[in-house]
Design a protein around this motif. Structure first.
Motif, mmCIF file in Angstrom:
data_model
loop_
_atom_site.group_PDB
_atom_site.id
_atom_site.type_symbol
_atom_site.label_atom_id
_atom_site.label_comp_id
_atom_site.label_asym_id
_atom_site.label_seq_id
_atom_site.Cartn_x
_atom_site.Cartn_y
_atom_site.Cartn_z
ATOM 1 N N ALA A 178 -1.643 -0.929 0.306
ATOM 2 C CA ALA A 178 -1.333 -2.360 0.383
ATOM 3 C C ALA A 178 -1.158 -3.032 -0.982
ATOM 4 O O ALA A 178 -0.230 -3.813 -1.173
ATOM 5 C CB ALA A 178 -2.410 -3.074 1.199
ATOM 6 N N PRO A 179 -2.027 -2.753 -1.974
ATOM 7 C CA PRO A 179 -1.856 -3.430 -3.279
ATOM 8 C C PRO A 179 -0.563 -3.049 -4.003
ATOM 9 O O PRO A 179 -0.123 -3.774 -4.900
ATOM 10 C CB PRO A 179 -3.083 -2.965 -4.079
ATOM 11 C CG PRO A 179 -4.075 -2.524 -3.060
ATOM 12 C CD PRO A 179 -3.249 -1.953 -1.948
ATOM 13 N N LEU A 180 0.030 -1.913 -3.626
ATOM 14 C CA LEU A 180 1.223 -1.435 -4.321
ATOM 15 C C LEU A 180 2.520 -1.753 -3.584
ATOM 16 O O LEU A 180 3.605 -1.482 -4.106
ATOM 17 C CB LEU A 180 1.140 0.084 -4.542
ATOM 18 C CG LEU A 180 0.071 0.578 -5.524
ATOM 19 C CD1 LEU A 180 0.088 2.096 -5.594
ATOM 20 C CD2 LEU A 180 0.295 -0.016 -6.904
ATOM 21 N N LYS A 181 2.426 -2.308 -2.394
ATOM 22 C CA LYS A 181 3.635 -2.572 -1.626
ATOM 23 C C LYS A 181 4.529 -3.587 -2.343
ATOM 24 O O LYS A 181 4.051 -4.503 -2.987
ATOM 25 C CB LYS A 181 3.272 -3.093 -0.231
ATOM 26 C CG LYS A 181 2.759 -1.996 0.705
ATOM 27 C CD LYS A 181 2.513 -2.527 2.098
ATOM 28 C CE LYS A 181 2.064 -1.396 3.026
ATOM 29 N NZ LYS A 181 1.802 -1.879 4.399
ATOM 30 N N GLY A 182 5.846 -3.380 -2.212
ATOM 31 C CA GLY A 182 6.790 -4.297 -2.842
ATOM 32 C C GLY A 182 7.120 -3.885 -4.261
ATOM 33 O O GLY A 182 7.450 -2.729 -4.542
ATOM 34 N N ILE A 183 6.980 -4.819 -5.183
ATOM 35 C CA ILE A 183 7.415 -4.584 -6.557
ATOM 36 C C ILE A 183 6.523 -3.579 -7.282
ATOM 37 O O ILE A 183 6.979 -2.893 -8.206
ATOM 38 C CB ILE A 183 7.468 -5.925 -7.334
ATOM 39 C CG1 ILE A 183 8.350 -5.782 -8.582
ATOM 40 C CG2 ILE A 183 6.081 -6.391 -7.697
ATOM 41 C CD1 ILE A 183 9.805 -5.551 -8.283
ATOM 42 N N GLY A 184 5.257 -3.461 -6.851
ATOM 43 C CA GLY A 184 4.338 -2.532 -7.513
ATOM 44 C C GLY A 184 4.812 -1.088 -7.423
ATOM 45 O O GLY A 184 4.964 -0.403 -8.439
ATOM 46 N N ILE A 185 5.059 -0.625 -6.207
ATOM 47 C CA ILE A 185 5.520 0.753 -6.026
ATOM 48 C C ILE A 185 6.919 0.935 -6.593
ATOM 49 O O ILE A 185 7.287 2.027 -7.051
ATOM 50 C CB ILE A 185 5.472 1.148 -4.524
ATOM 51 C CG1 ILE A 185 5.654 2.664 -4.353
ATOM 52 C CG2 ILE A 185 6.507 0.378 -3.724
ATOM 53 C CD1 ILE A 185 4.544 3.490 -4.922
ATOM 54 N N PHE A 187 8.052 -0.437 -9.382
ATOM 55 C CA PHE A 187 7.877 -0.170 -10.813
ATOM 56 C C PHE A 187 7.449 1.276 -11.047
ATOM 57 O O PHE A 187 7.915 1.927 -11.998
ATOM 58 C CB PHE A 187 6.836 -1.120 -11.409
ATOM 59 C CG PHE A 187 7.411 -2.412 -11.905
ATOM 60 C CD1 PHE A 187 8.315 -2.427 -12.955
ATOM 61 C CD2 PHE A 187 7.043 -3.628 -11.337
ATOM 62 C CE1 PHE A 187 8.852 -3.620 -13.422
ATOM 63 C CE2 PHE A 187 7.577 -4.815 -11.789
ATOM 64 C CZ PHE A 187 8.475 -4.818 -12.842
ATOM 65 N N ILE A 188 6.572 1.773 -10.204
ATOM 66 C CA ILE A 188 6.104 3.153 -10.358
ATOM 67 C C ILE A 188 7.254 4.136 -10.160
ATOM 68 O O ILE A 188 7.443 5.078 -10.936
ATOM 69 C CB ILE A 188 4.959 3.446 -9.371
ATOM 70 C CG1 ILE A 188 3.726 2.616 -9.738
ATOM 71 C CG2 ILE A 188 4.621 4.938 -9.352
ATOM 72 C CD1 ILE A 188 2.603 2.698 -8.735
ATOM 73 N N VAL A 189 8.056 3.909 -9.117
ATOM 74 C CA VAL A 189 9.206 4.778 -8.845
ATOM 75 C C VAL A 189 10.213 4.711 -9.991
ATOM 76 O O VAL A 189 10.755 5.742 -10.424
ATOM 77 C CB VAL A 189 9.885 4.390 -7.511
ATOM 78 C CG1 VAL A 189 11.209 5.130 -7.334
ATOM 79 C CG2 VAL A 189 8.953 4.689 -6.344
ATOM 80 N N THR A 190 10.444 3.512 -10.498
ATOM 81 C CA THR A 190 11.373 3.359 -11.629
ATOM 82 C C THR A 190 10.876 4.139 -12.839
ATOM 83 O O THR A 190 11.661 4.801 -13.532
ATOM 84 C CB THR A 190 11.529 1.866 -11.992
ATOM 85 O OG1 THR A 190 12.039 1.151 -10.865
ATOM 86 C CG2 THR A 190 12.479 1.693 -13.171
ATOM 87 N N GLY A 191 9.580 4.080 -13.099
ATOM 88 C CA GLY A 191 9.013 4.846 -14.208
ATOM 89 C C GLY A 191 9.191 6.344 -14.031
ATOM 90 O O GLY A 191 9.546 7.061 -14.978
#
Length: 205
Positions: A178-185, A187-191
């Motif tokens: 839940a804390p990573l849903k949306g823009i959080g995940i 950013f991780i995928v982009t990295g």
């Protein structure tokens, strides 16, 4: 021909506008929710890039650099208009984006509605301006080199946003914390995608 191919491939994979220089990140993150909209924006960016960078190359070579206006006569040999580079480049980008916006609105109203504000924002997409400024800094000697660089840079940005959109569509069915849903995940995928593209740095062209 070999040099043009080298510039083209390097612009796509090694000097990728997103993963190497982080240019155009705002629209890259905002419009990559679906593949359909990512495809539309990506194609628009490629089109704008392929037109603006060669046009800016010609303007830079025959108008802006010191002595570029010598073709007007000996009196213009010492004229230096390079301080106008930013203004001229942005004006060209804005004009081309306006044409693209009108074309998309006429021929694909649904795509125009999906892209929303991000279509006119191509005019301030730093990847487009970055292409023109890199062209100027690297001092490409021919129009072919500038065009090859523009095409490669545009396609590199296109591949990056479409790939991210495809991954984000699949992630809708994944169990993301839940804390990573949306823009959080995102950013991780982009990295992780950036790290993957770094593997191309070892290729000698």
């Amino acid at each position: 021909m070999e040099n043009l191919l080298n510039i083209f491939v390097k612009s796509i994979f090694i000097d990728n506008m997103i993963f190497a220089f982080f240019l155009g990140m705002c629209s890259y993150l905002a419009v990559s929710k679906t593949v359909k909209t990512a495809l539309g924006l990506g194609i628009a960016v490629v089109f704008v890039m392929i037109i603006t960078v060669p046009v800016d190359f010609l303007l830079n070579k025959y108008v802006l650099v010191p002595g570029a206006l010598s073709w007007l006569g000996a009196d213009f040999d010492s004229v230096d208009l390079s301080y106008l580079s930013f203004i001229i480049f942005i004006a060209v980008i804005a004009a081309i984006v306006q044409i693209v916006e009108m074309a998309v609105e006429k021929f694909s109203p649904s795509l125009y509605a999906n892209l929303g504000i991000f279509l006119p924002l191509i005019a301030v997409n730093c990847a487009i301006l970055g292409g023109s400024l890199f062209m100027q800094k690297r001092e490409y000697e021919t129009l072919g080199e500038a065009t090859s660089f523009a095409a490669g840079s545009g396609i590199g940005w296109f591949l990056a946003i479409v790939a991210l959109a495809a991954i984000r569509e699949k992630m809708k069915y994944s169990n993301v914390p839940a804390p990573l849903k949306g823009i959080g995940i995102t950013f991780i995928v982009t990295g992780l995608m950036g790290i993957a593209f770094m593997s191309f740095l070892g290729i000698k062209l």
